[in-house]
Design a protein around this motif. Structure first.
Motif: not given
Lengths: 140, 140, 140, 140
Positions: B56-61, B70-74, B101-109, B114-119
């Protein structure tokens, strides 16, 4: 302690590939979820065009089938009005799915996981889920 | 109407493969989730040994990063005690993740997913998620 | 497929008995929960006088510890303001517990389940949970 | 103020033992939950082989029976299409169970708790739950 066997990440990919191939054959983009024998998600894929609402439905069909060691459509029959399991479909916060498309993965008498498919008709979902199970069983 | 671009199922597999490769390099089995620009799950993989709580944490990130662009660490920085976003971590039933561990995937603006990773540790999760983003961007 | 070992129902009773004995020694009635390695509940007991609010907390501590293969108090340290896991305590709908009293049950390098205890101070909860783990390990 | 009587932790163990014995007789591993008259969990056991999906269902059957002072199968009858309680099965976030296997524990006219059983057919669940109630009543 108990020793159990469960699907691993590679098995899950085999199952998704088998289900996807069948979904492409019948021309219905699907959400496909694989859970282990504890009902926990191992892998998921939403094919392009798969329904957004089907994300949770596919995951919950797989959860139900692996957790209950029973195909979801069997609950559909058992929970008709007047039948003993009537009303079960709203259990576990609505996660207990009684619509076809969820199958346990049985190896001998042990349930090692499950698959849940959603986006088509119940019949289409069942066909695609079954193809995923068969793809795995053919590797044993 | 608006036209949007989003990750497709193939892109999601490229991202998972890139993230998985990095996770294997650092020896930490991960849960990896990919969402589209609507925050909806496209693909997920729990590597063998990935944590059950991290599903769930990865999916929610990934949901947070793609939905908020926006990246989750921000959010982690912005939600410290005394900061303006303090308390945001319990929003959306707890789905708003502020751990790295969560990042948006930006193409230009444009945010296309997004991607979320956890463990692992937050740092490990971020490395692996970043590798997933880079794997996708290198295909453009 | 993967082969895993997990706590069985008898192990869970041994753990509850060990934890209960320690709770009685320190005079604090506790809620005690045991989960398997998939985070699923195996057994639970609320001692007479155990807190109603601690039912869910004990279950979720055990879920967290077994699912994340990590003691909950370690999350407490890692999630302090300014630390990398800050904000994790509201994850998974609030099920991710960072308060002490949850321990994974490790046999060698494998996590076979977990225990969660709640109703006392964090320190008391940890003592009682630890006694439950030790009771099990002494049977191996 | 009101004085109430409720099941204690020892009573709950008597009930679980009685239910377990019956479950073993019929060869169906069960999830067994005991709640007090406030609907709050006192004890739980998942026998080896009990269904993961039945953890919540057993707890919610016991919650329903003790909280409503009514057997869950009576709600099944009362909630059929066209009947006054139709739709009640999705109440309380789905916790209101209308499938058989939940019984209140009545002492005279007072409800002192409940039992919920799940993993078998509704009929099997009811038999096992009834055995749990009888085990307790025989101690009075």
């Amino acid at each position: 302690m108990i020793s159990v066997q469960r699907l691993d990440a590679r098995d899950a990919q085999v199952m998704i590939a088998g289900a996807r191939a069948r979904a492409e054959e019948i021309g219905v983009p699907m959400c496909i979820a694989i859970t282990d024998e504890g009902g926990n998600l191992v892998a998921f894929e939403r094919m392009d065009g798969g329904k957004v609402t089907s994300i949770t439905i596919a995951i919950d069909k797989s959860f139900t089938a692996s957790g209950a060691k029973r195909a979801t459509h069997e609950y559909g029959t058992a929970s008709q009005p007047g039948s003993p399991a009537y009303g079960i479909s709203s259990a576990i916060g609505g996660r207990l799915m009684v619509v076809g498309g969820g199958f346990p993965v049985m190896v001998g008498t042990a349930c090692v996981g499950g698959i849940g498919v959603s986006s088509g008709t119940a019949d289409q979902d069942m066909q695609v889920a079954q193809a995923g199970v068969e793809a795995f069983l053919s590797t044993l």
